[in-house]
Each structure stands twice: as structure tokens, then as C-alpha cells.
Design an enzyme around this catalytic site. Structure first.
Site, PDB file in Angstrom:
ATOM      1  N   ARG A 189      37.337 -59.809  73.720  1.00 55.71           N
ATOM      2  CA  ARG A 189      37.633 -60.902  74.424  1.00 55.71           C
ATOM      3  C   ARG A 189      35.968 -62.050  73.880  1.00 55.71           C
ATOM      4  O   ARG A 189      35.203 -63.607  74.217  1.00 55.71           O
ATOM      5  CB  ARG A 189      37.518 -61.291  75.363  1.00 55.71           C
ATOM      6  CG  ARG A 189      39.378 -62.299  75.449  1.00 55.71           C
ATOM      7  CD  ARG A 189      39.842 -61.362  77.184  1.00 55.71           C
ATOM      8  NE  ARG A 189      39.639 -63.317  77.756  1.00 55.71           N
ATOM      9  CZ  ARG A 189      40.059 -63.273  79.639  1.00 55.71           C
ATOM     10  NH1 ARG A 189      40.061 -62.558  79.620  1.00 55.71           N
ATOM     11  NH2 ARG A 189      39.742 -64.385  79.136  1.00 55.71           N
ATOM     12  N   ARG A 236      22.215 -71.361 105.249  1.00 57.02           N
ATOM     13  CA  ARG A 236      23.509 -71.599 104.776  1.00 57.02           C
ATOM     14  C   ARG A 236      23.741 -72.338 105.895  1.00 57.02           C
ATOM     15  O   ARG A 236      24.863 -71.627 105.569  1.00 57.02           O
ATOM     16  CB  ARG A 236      23.331 -70.741 103.590  1.00 57.02           C
ATOM     17  CG  ARG A 236      21.932 -70.308 103.195  1.00 57.02           C
ATOM     18  CD  ARG A 236      22.056 -69.868 101.267  1.00 57.02           C
ATOM     19  NE  ARG A 236      21.474 -68.934 100.697  1.00 57.02           N
ATOM     20  CZ  ARG A 236      21.213 -69.240  99.501  1.00 57.02           C
ATOM     21  NH1 ARG A 236      22.170 -69.259  99.169  1.00 57.02           N
ATOM     22  NH2 ARG A 236      20.027 -68.272  99.256  1.00 57.02           N
ATOM     23  N   PRO A 257      35.381 -56.122  84.257  1.00 58.38           N
ATOM     24  CA  PRO A 257      34.711 -54.726  85.074  1.00 58.38           C
ATOM     25  C   PRO A 257      34.687 -55.212  85.940  1.00 58.38           C
ATOM     26  O   PRO A 257      33.008 -56.235  85.672  1.00 58.38           O
ATOM     27  CB  PRO A 257      33.788 -54.130  83.311  1.00 58.38           C
ATOM     28  CG  PRO A 257      34.432 -55.044  82.528  1.00 58.38           C
ATOM     29  CD  PRO A 257      35.000 -56.007  82.974  1.00 58.38           C
ATOM     30  N   GLU A 258      34.314 -54.928  87.080  1.00 63.49           N
ATOM     31  CA  GLU A 258      32.868 -55.214  88.266  1.00 63.49           C
ATOM     32  C   GLU A 258      32.422 -54.020  88.105  1.00 63.49           C
ATOM     33  O   GLU A 258      32.319 -52.774  87.209  1.00 63.49           O
ATOM     34  CB  GLU A 258      33.746 -55.358  89.550  1.00 63.49           C
ATOM     35  CG  GLU A 258      35.074 -56.295  89.532  1.00 63.49           C
ATOM     36  CD  GLU A 258      34.241 -57.143  89.932  1.00 63.49           C
ATOM     37  OE1 GLU A 258      33.205 -57.727  89.880  1.00 63.49           O
ATOM     38  OE2 GLU A 258      34.892 -58.331  89.916  1.00 63.49           O
TER      39      GLU A 258
END
Ligand code: ZN
Length: 265
Positions: A105, A146, A2-3
């Protein structure tokens, strides 16, 4: 997995069933902090909110923090339906219904956050992508100096939450940015385009998810995004839908990545 859009869709589907309801019992078949069992029963759920991919059931003395993990799902069911083997938690409500957490899971979690405190898991998170505090200027400022690839940078939860692999790949395509470009080398103008793409794609996925969730009693875990709408994610070996150039693919920050070498620079 699930996002963010699926978690937000779940939140919207659950909220009408939970807000204002009192939790009568928390039945756990799982090693979960006793705080849930001790604190939650007897309390009324005042609100159902989301932070990153955590759902928060907000009660008087604190919040139950739910994470769906890799495979978790939540359903509202009439009381009295026997739990299956992967049903780990039941919250019995005063409406005669049960909020049931299923997770084959077992990577999901249910934690307690006392009122007035911030759980350590929520402490170092970046802004919500659909909030006003997320924009191109935020990405530009956070990325100076970065050397990480921009795709890895965009998926860093301390920079912005909830931009998973699918959404990072699609937003970079929409913004025309090659995923291996060093984050610190991307201009403010291009970060503006990227932030706009992230917001548009996530909002669209949430809207799509919402349309599959009319009846929350039988959610099928359908992803918020439809395969035919994807431009690059999962399309390795195929051609760009826009310019027909063969797509490239590589692991970036250990995540499968696909992009168009012509549309993305
Ligand atoms: Zn292309």
C-alpha cells in the site's frame, strides 16, 4: 496495520541478521531520499533500535529510519531472489543476504537521519510505554485540564507512543475506565492502573509475537495479539466476557471503540 508490538517483534527478529553487517548496496524502486543511496552503502550496521513505530538501522554517519506504514513488512532473504511487484527496497548485506522491504500500500517510508540529529518525525514524541519514564504519574500530569476523551488522550503520540486502537481499548477495559471519560477527570490512582495495564498488554503482545517469529525468513505478519484474548476490541454486538453485559460501541476521536458499560466507569 503493524502496531508497536509487531514493530518490536520485527526489530528482535532482524537484529541478529543485521548487527555487525556492512551494507553493500541500497537498491530502490521507490522515490526515496538520495541520502539513503548515498550514505548507507559501505557502512556497517552497529545496532537496530526502535523509537515509537520507527525502526532505526544505526550506522556510523547516521541512521536509516524505517516505518512500515499500513502494510509494510521486512524480510531477510538470500541474495539473488528476484523482487516482486511490491518489493520496494533491497539492502544487500555482506553476509550474502538481502534485507527486503515489501509494502503493497506504499504508506511506509525509509528516511535518513544524520548522526547527532533528531529527525523531525521523532522530535515531538512522548515516552516509550515500556520505559521507566512512562507511568501513571506521567499520564496524570499530562492530562490535567484536558477535555479530550481518555481513549483519545492515550492514543496521542505526544503523550505516549505506540498505544494504538487495539491496545488503548484493551488497556481501558483492564483498568475499568470508560473510554469517553474526560482525560482531565481521571484520578492518579486510576492512571496508575491504566499505565500498568498498557505495559502488561504490550509486553504480552511482544512476547506472543516473538513466539511466532522463530524463523524470520518466513514471517507471516501475524499480529502479536490473538483474537480470543481480546476483551472488547472488535467485539461490538457481543457480551462482556466478564459480566455478560452487552458491550457498547461508538466512534471516539473518529476511531471505532467498544467498551463494557458495567465494568468500565
Ligand atoms: Zn463487563
Amino acid at each position: 496495520m503493524p502496531e508497536l508490538p509487531e514493530v518490536e517483534t520485527t526489530r528482535r527478529g532482524l537484529a541478529p541478521h543485521l548487527i555487525g553487517r556492512r551494507v553493500l548496496a541500497a537498491t530502490l524502486r521507490w522515490p526515496i531520499p538520495a541520502a539513503i543511496r548515498n550514505e548507507l552503502p559501505g557502512q556497517r550496521i552497529a545496532d537496530v533500535t526502535r523509537r515509537a513505530k520507527y525502526l532505526l538501522l544505526e550506522a556510523e554517519t547516521g541512521s536509516a529510519l524505517l516505518h512500515l506504514g499500513m502494510s509494510g513488512s521486512l524480510r531477510v532473504l538470500p541474495a539473488g531472489i528476484a523482487p516482486g511487484v511490491h518489493d520496494h527496497v533491497d539492502l544487500t548485506l555482506d553476509s550474502g543476504k538481502v534485507l527486503r522491504f515489501n509494502d503493497p500500500r506504499r504508506f511506509g517510508s525509509l528516511l535518513w537521519q544524520p548522526a547527532g540529529t533528531l529527525h523531525p518525525l521523532l522530535a515531538d514524541l512522548g515516552p516509550e510505554p515500556l520505559s521507566a519514564s512512562f507511568d501513571g504519574a506521567h499520564l496524570w500530569r499530562a492530562s490535567r485540564g484536558r477535555r479530550a476523551p481518555v481513549k483519545t488522550f492515550l492514543m496521542d503520540q505526544s503523550i505516549v507512543v505506540g498505544v494504538g486502537n487495539i491496545y488503548a481499548a484493551e488497556a481501558l477495559f483492564a483498568a475499568g475506565i470508560a473510554p469517553r471519560t474526560l482525560a482531565g477527570r481521571v484520578s492518579l490512582r486510576r492512571y496508575d492502573a491504566l499505565a500498568t495495564a498498557v505495559q502488561r498488554i504490550l509486553a504480552h503482545a511482544i512476547e506472543r509475537g516473538g513466539t511466532t517469529l522463530r524463523d524470520f525468513l518466513s514471517p507471516d505478519g501475524a499480529p502479536g495479539y490473538f483474537e480470543q484474548e481480546l476483551f472488547v476490541y472488535g467485539r461490538e454486538g457481543e457480551r462482556c466476557k466478564v459480566c455478560r453485559t452487552p458491550l457498547r460501541h461508538a466512534a471516539i476521536g473518529q476511531r471505532a471503540s467498544v467498551w463494557c458499560p458495567s465494568c468500565q466507569r
